[in-house]
Design an enzyme around this catalytic site. Structure first.
Site, mmCIF file in Angstrom:
data_model
loop_
_atom_site.group_PDB
_atom_site.id
_atom_site.type_symbol
_atom_site.label_atom_id
_atom_site.label_comp_id
_atom_site.label_asym_id
_atom_site.label_seq_id
_atom_site.Cartn_x
_atom_site.Cartn_y
_atom_site.Cartn_z
ATOM 1 C CB THR A 148 -1.025 -0.215 1.504
ATOM 2 O OG1 THR A 148 -1.706 -1.866 1.447
ATOM 3 C CG2 THR A 148 -1.827 1.659 0.461
ATOM 4 C CB THR A 183 0.192 -3.193 6.146
ATOM 5 O OG1 THR A 183 -0.866 -3.330 6.005
ATOM 6 C CG2 THR A 183 1.169 -1.927 6.780
ATOM 7 C CG ASP A 184 -3.223 -7.099 3.748
ATOM 8 O OD1 ASP A 184 -3.063 -7.137 4.730
ATOM 9 O OD2 ASP A 184 -3.685 -7.413 2.812
ATOM 10 C CB SER A 216 2.026 -7.750 1.210
ATOM 11 O OG SER A 216 0.882 -7.679 1.802
#
Length: 335
Positions: free
Chosen positions: A16, A88-89, A57
């Protein structure tokens, strides 16, 4: 290593933080490399490696992990530190991979990302990048996650929110340090944490993209029967069981028999707690049947750490004894 500015290798995988809006929603974009780190170049110089393609991700694969590990093993000796920009996932999963697979790490390896794109109004990206830059100057010789002004040791860290800037936490080990925007410095809160690795030369564990690790979560009802059926039929090399509380599970004969069958044919089964700050340990008699069936107790292991450990274990033919020894060495179990 270097005179003057510290040379930092930047691995930009996507996520992101560098995404831009498209007709189908946010998509990765390489333009971030032109501007994101310019405000943080005081004392640091950055060499970028932009992955092609950049990925969301949630699409990360074992092949990505294998390739990134090989690249870092090559680049780390040439630089004073590494910054990894990542979605971030699965950032906590990749952070655990680097912490557990890179032995002899003697330089800072910092991962960060953001909940909103760098160019979005009110984005958390600049603060996260400032935290990461402060971590690189601090120079802890280990793998950390820099997010919302805090540094977390990779082992034990999880993504805990999609809604706020405070996106990561480490329930068992807490934060290593806090960055103060007003003071422009970072304060170390405690000593080195489990992702610290001994010296002796950099070495990367092998990643085998062909290994299969499955995950099973107990819930009240028929879950034990479904998990038992899967364990009997599944060709997984290793499996995670997310059990209750201190590692407890129903004493269902069919379930225990399926577990025993899985472990007796060489499958590694790691029992971890569903509780965010839980510890799978020999506390209650209710969990004894699992232990007797060959399950390895994961102690304070969270899902991200467990999945990486089992990926490494299955790809490198670890025994259950070796897995227990690794858990103990990381401070996740008593023995």
């Amino acid at each position: 290593m270097s005179q003057g500015k510290r040379r930092i290798f930047v691995l930009y995988t996507g996520g992101t933080i560098g995404m831009v809006q498209s007709g189908r929603g946010l998509r990765p974009d390489a333009a971030l490399a032109e501007k994101a780190l310019l405000p943080f170049s005081d004392g640091l110089s950055f060499d970028w490696h932009i992955c092609a393609p950049l990925i969301d991700s949630s699409a990360v694969t074992l092949e990505n992990w294998r390739d990134w590990l090989a690249l870092l093993a090559e680049k780390i000796p040439q630089y004073d530190g590494v910054l990894v920009l990542h979605g971030t996932d699965t950032l906590a999963y990749t952070a655990n991979l680097f912490a557990l697979a890179l032995h002899g790490l003697d330089k800072p390896l910092v991962l960060t990302g953001s909940q909103w794109p760098f160019g979005a109004p009110g984005s958390d990206a600049p603060r996260n990048l400032a935290t990461a830059a402060a971590a690189l100057r601090l120079g802890l010789p280990q793998c950390v996650i820099a997010f919302d002004g805090k540094l977390f040791p990779a082992v034990g860290s999880s993504k805990v929110s999609t809604e706020t800037v405070d996106g990561f936490a480490n329930p068992h080990f807490g934060a290593l340090a806090q960055w103060s925007e007003a003071e422009g410095r970072i304060s170390l809160r405690d000593g080195l944490r489990p992702s610290e690795k001994p010296s002796g030369g950099l070495r990367a564990e092998r990643i085998n993209p062909a290994v299969s690790v499955s995950c099973h979560t107990l819930i009240p009802g028929d879950s034990v029967r479904h998990i038992a059926a899967t364990l009997r039929q599944d060709g997984a090399d290793a499996a995670i069981l997310q059990s209750y509380g201190h590692g407890n599970a129903p004493s269902d004969d069919g379930f225990i028999d399926a577990v025993r069958s899985f472990t007796s044919r060489g499958g590694l089964l790691l029992n971890i707690s569903q509780v965010q700050q839980g510890c799978a340990a020999a506390v209650y008699a209710q969990g004894d049947a699992l232990r007797q069936a060959g399950v390895v107790g994961g102690g304070k292991c969270n899902l991200e750490t467990a999945s990486v450990l089992l990926t490494l274990a299955a790809g490198n033919a670890w025994t259950a004894g070796r897995l227990r020894a690794e858990l103990a060495a990381l401070g996740l179990t008593d023995a």
